[in-house]
Enzyme design. Structure first.
Site, PDB file in Angstrom:
ATOM      1  N   HIS A   5       0.848  -1.192   0.000  1.00 46.46           N
ATOM      2  CA  HIS A   5       0.000   0.000   0.000  1.00 46.46           C
ATOM      3  C   HIS A   5       0.884   1.243   0.000  1.00 46.46           C
ATOM      4  CE1 HIS A   5      -3.700  -2.158   1.917  1.00 46.46           C
ATOM      5  NE2 HIS A   5      -3.147  -2.875   0.957  1.00 46.46           N
ATOM      6  N   GLU A   7       0.815   3.913   1.748  1.00 46.93           N
ATOM      7  CA  GLU A   7       1.221   4.352   3.089  1.00 46.93           C
ATOM      8  C   GLU A   7       2.419   3.544   3.588  1.00 46.93           C
ATOM      9  OE1 GLU A   7      -3.373   4.667   3.088  1.00 46.93           O
ATOM     10  OE2 GLU A   7      -1.840   3.433   2.149  1.00 46.93           O
ATOM     11  N   CYS A  35      -6.281   1.843   5.526  1.00 43.01           N
ATOM     12  CA  CYS A  35      -6.846   0.584   6.015  1.00 43.01           C
ATOM     13  C   CYS A  35      -6.276   0.298   7.412  1.00 43.01           C
ATOM     14  CB  CYS A  35      -6.506  -0.549   5.055  1.00 43.01           C
ATOM     15  SG  CYS A  35      -4.780  -1.060   5.115  1.00 43.01           S
TER      16      CYS A  35
END
Length: 116
Positions: A5, A7, A35
């Site tokens: 991801h 992030e 998430c």
């Protein structure tokens, strides 16, 4: 890859650059609401603030709950809905293009040509 991801990648790069696993003065800007996995990494890295654009529409996010849970003796300030419409459009376009590329890839593997 399940953990690839944006992030997670940004946090990894920042930690390497700072030569530390803690980023207490960092602010993270992302297109989509993080998430739970990414929120865990954000909390673990002790990131100060997170700003995101589009809200997760599938109900899989615990962003506010995790941000304020005082896990690891740390909380993170979260601001959502920043340029929400624009971020939603970027995400929609990205995933439409990704699905089209995947479909074309599968068709090429089967030896058939795409229909117009």
């Amino acid at each position: 890859m399940a953990t690839a991801h944006a992030e997670m990648r940004a946090i990894d790069r920042a930690c390497k650059k700072e030569h530390s696993w803690r980023l207490p003065e960092a602010e993270l800007y992302v297109t989509l609401e993080p998430c739970p996995m990414c929120m865990g990494a954000i909390l673990n890295a002790r990131i100060k603030r997170v700003y995101f654009g589009a809200y997760e529409q599938k109900g899989r996010s615990l962003t506010k709950e995790l941000a304020s849970a005082n896990l690891l003796n740390h909380t993170v300030e979260v601001t959502g809905g920043v340029l929400e419409k624009e971020c939603s459009e970027v995400l929609t376009s990205f995933f439409q293009e990704m699905r089209a590329r995947e479909k074309l890839k599968k068709l090429k593997q089967k030896g058939t040509s795409p229909k117009k």
